[in-house]
Design an enzyme around this catalytic site. Structure first.
Site, PDB file in Angstrom:
ATOM      1  CG  ASP A  79      93.015 -38.981 -14.867  1.00 26.72           C
ATOM      2  OD1 ASP A  79      93.405 -38.973 -13.922  1.00 26.72           O
ATOM      3  OD2 ASP A  79      92.716 -39.875 -15.855  1.00 26.72           O
ATOM      4  CG  ASP A 128      94.081 -42.784 -12.932  1.00 27.45           C
ATOM      5  OD1 ASP A 128      93.544 -42.216 -13.811  1.00 27.45           O
ATOM      6  OD2 ASP A 128      94.505 -41.457 -12.156  1.00 27.45           O
ATOM      7  CG  ASP A 175      90.699 -43.103 -17.159  1.00 30.43           C
ATOM      8  OD1 ASP A 175      90.395 -42.509 -18.198  1.00 30.43           O
ATOM      9  OD2 ASP A 175      92.061 -42.712 -16.915  1.00 30.43           O
TER      10      ASP A 175
HETATM   11  P1  TTP Z   1      97.641 -40.751 -15.490  1.00 28.41           P
HETATM   12  O1  TTP Z   1      95.631 -40.521 -14.872  1.00 28.41           O
HETATM   13  O2  TTP Z   1      97.847 -40.594 -16.798  1.00 28.41           O
HETATM   14  O3  TTP Z   1      98.226 -39.875 -14.467  1.00 28.41           O
HETATM   15  P2  TTP Z   1      98.417 -39.380 -12.586  1.00 28.41           P
HETATM   16  O4  TTP Z   1      97.018 -39.896 -11.997  1.00 28.41           O
HETATM   17  O5  TTP Z   1      99.253 -40.477 -11.957  1.00 28.41           O
HETATM   18  O6  TTP Z   1      98.556 -38.286 -12.698  1.00 28.41           O
HETATM   19  P3  TTP Z   1      97.191 -37.248 -12.853  1.00 28.41           P
HETATM   20  O7  TTP Z   1      96.719 -36.518 -11.205  1.00 28.41           O
HETATM   21  O8  TTP Z   1      97.777 -35.529 -13.762  1.00 28.41           O
HETATM   22  O9  TTP Z   1      96.170 -37.089 -13.534  1.00 28.41           O
HETATM   23  O10 TTP Z   1      97.899 -42.138 -14.943  1.00 28.41           O
HETATM   24  C1  TTP Z   1      97.746 -42.418 -14.157  1.00 28.41           C
HETATM   25  C2  TTP Z   1      98.140 -44.256 -14.115  1.00 28.41           C
HETATM   26  O11 TTP Z   1      97.792 -44.889 -15.130  1.00 28.41           O
HETATM   27  C3  TTP Z   1      99.755 -43.777 -14.370  1.00 28.41           C
HETATM   28  O12 TTP Z   1     100.541 -44.522 -14.044  1.00 28.41           O
HETATM   29  C4  TTP Z   1      99.601 -45.590 -16.168  1.00 28.41           C
HETATM   30  C5  TTP Z   1      98.268 -46.007 -15.953  1.00 28.41           C
HETATM   31  N1  TTP Z   1      97.503 -46.033 -17.213  1.00 28.41           N
HETATM   32  C6  TTP Z   1      97.688 -47.335 -17.371  1.00 28.41           C
HETATM   33  O13 TTP Z   1      98.264 -48.062 -16.937  1.00 28.41           O
HETATM   34  N2  TTP Z   1      97.266 -47.645 -18.922  1.00 28.41           N
HETATM   35  C7  TTP Z   1      96.870 -46.572 -19.642  1.00 28.41           C
HETATM   36  O14 TTP Z   1      96.100 -46.812 -20.736  1.00 28.41           O
HETATM   37  C8  TTP Z   1      96.540 -45.515 -18.779  1.00 28.41           C
HETATM   38  C9  TTP Z   1      96.026 -43.976 -19.845  1.00 28.41           C
HETATM   39  C10 TTP Z   1      97.625 -45.669 -17.985  1.00 28.41           C
HETATM   40 MN    MN Z   2      95.100 -39.633 -13.075  1.00 28.18          MN
HETATM   41 MN    MN Z   3      94.309 -41.878 -15.944  1.00 31.53          MN
END
Ligand code: TTP
Ligand code: MN
Ligand code: MN
Ligand code: MN
Length: 383
Positions: free
Chosen positions: A204, A206, A307
């Protein structure tokens, strides 16, 4: 061969946040095996077992040398008995029968299939499995009730399980940045999560939104979403308005959930990444976003999970640290804070439980300083 590494002489630190964990390391076959075991344990609801395998995988990722003999791990922390057995099997046979058995098991494969649906966790997947469901088509056949999130997840299953590339993440950041600047000049959009750790692709995108004048960020996310929606960029969105409690309330910092609390206004969304038929080389994505008309062939556009999080400027360094991950890194950072420093760390701030004071920070570096930790770059947090 290089000099006998320090790590073989008992120098590997016990907490992940005390170690540097690069994206590319020397023990991928072993860590893949251990992570399969961790995932399988999670699918069984055994979080403690899952954590043990996960910690063993993390420590191997941080070793600057390749494990060749099990004896090399005698002074390395976090490698439990079961993990050692798996590693030994791998070193001796080049594969682990136990891991292969898991990978081929019907339960593991089905749980994997179901938990890859956006909005479906271990609990629901497990219920479906118990009911005898095995394929995505079975969900329709059995007329399983899905919430809006899961419906979107199923509809865009293929796209959402196709890795998001960096250029796509940057194109989406740029679209959000344009909408944000239109509403509130001076506000900023920061790409975080795995991409900030240097991953070339992820599951995703972020994004953190903030404004340098405290308070100016309020309501920003909501307005950004409505602009993006009217521009046709959103296939799905759901905003969580967790009204920000007063951080002065001590209960927030002493409760069991204090270190996982995250009360930011946030939006889980699915973006419509337009017309990918042409070039997909660096930077060209921005102009192509939103170019398609929507319901067309899936080869022309792609659904991408995004996100979005809105944070007050004073909490931004904490939110950035919290959202950069990895999850394993975050977990140990918070565990270290609590057990070694008597402090509660979360995405809003850092609180000293004995002195009963907040430790403000203007950067991630300052947070590491407060904790007495060496600064670990985002690229070194791939635990
Ligand atoms: P992710 O997007 O789940 O994971 P990622 O970006 O490390 O891996 P990917 O490349 O597969 O997307 O989560 C990113 C960070 O966001 C993770 O360290 C935890 C944080 N987080 C929160 O703090 N609160 C939340 O509710 C969520 C969903 C994530
Ligand atoms: Mn992510
Ligand atoms: Mn995420
Ligand atoms: Mn599609």
């Amino acid at each position: 061969a290089p000099a006998e590494p320090l790590e073989e002489k008992g120098q590997v630190a016990p907490y992940i946040c005390q170690r540097r964990t690069p994206l590319l390391h020397h023990n991928t076959a072993l860590t893949d095996a251990l992570e399969t075991m961790a995932e399988e344990a999670r699918f069984c609801g055994s979080d403690v077992r899952s954590l043990a395998f996960s910690r063993a995988a993390s420590v191997l990722k941080s070793l600057p040398w390749r494990v060749k003999r099990i004896q090399q791990l005698h002074t390395v922390p976090c490698v439990g008995e079961h993990s050692q057995r798996i590693i030994q099997e791998m070193l001796e046979d080049g594969m682990s029968a136990e891991v292969e058995q898991v990978r081929q098991s019907e339960r593991y494969r089905t749980m994997k299939l179901f938990t890859k649906i956006f909005g479906v966790g271990v609990k629901i997947a497990s219920q479906w499995y118990q009911r005898g469901l095995r394929t995505l088509a079975d969900l329709q056949l059995h007329q399983i009730k899905l919430n809006l999130e899961q419906q979107a997840g199923l509809l865009h299953y293929e796209d959402l399980n196709t890795p998001v590339e960096l250029w796509e993440a940057e194109a989406i950041s740029q679209v959000v940045r344009k909408a944000v600047e239109q509403i509130s000049p001076g506000a900023t959009v920061t790409l975080t999560g795995g991409f900030r750790r240097g991953k070339p692709c992820g599951h995703d995108v972020d994004l953190l939104i903030t404004h340098p004048s405290e308070g100016q960020e309020m309501g920003l996310l909501c307005r950004v979403i409505s602009i993006l929606d009217s521009q046709g960029f959103l296939l799905y969105h759901s905003t969580h308005r967790n009204s920000l409690p007063s951080l002065e309330d001590e209960e927030l910092w002493v409760s069991d959930h204090s270190s996982t609390m995250d009360h930011f206004e946030r939006c889980l969304s699915i973006f419509h990444l337009g017309d990918l038929a042409g070039s997909n080389q660096g930077g060209a994505g921005a102009q192509k976003l939103g170019a398609s008309t929507g319901s067309g062939a899936s080869s022309l556009w792609k659904a991408v999970r995004v996100d979005l999080v809105e944070t007050p400027y004073s909490q931004f360094p904490f939110a950035l640290l919290g959202w950069t991950g990895s999850r394993n890194f975050e977990r140990d950072l918070r565990r270290f804070s609590k057990h070694e420093k008597k402090m509660t760390l979360n995405s809003h701030g850092l609180y000293h439980l004995e002195q009963k004071i907040f430790l403000p920070a203007a950067s991630e570096e300052e947070i590491f300083q407060h904790l007495g930790l060496e600064y670990i770059l985002p690229e070194e947090r791939n635990a």
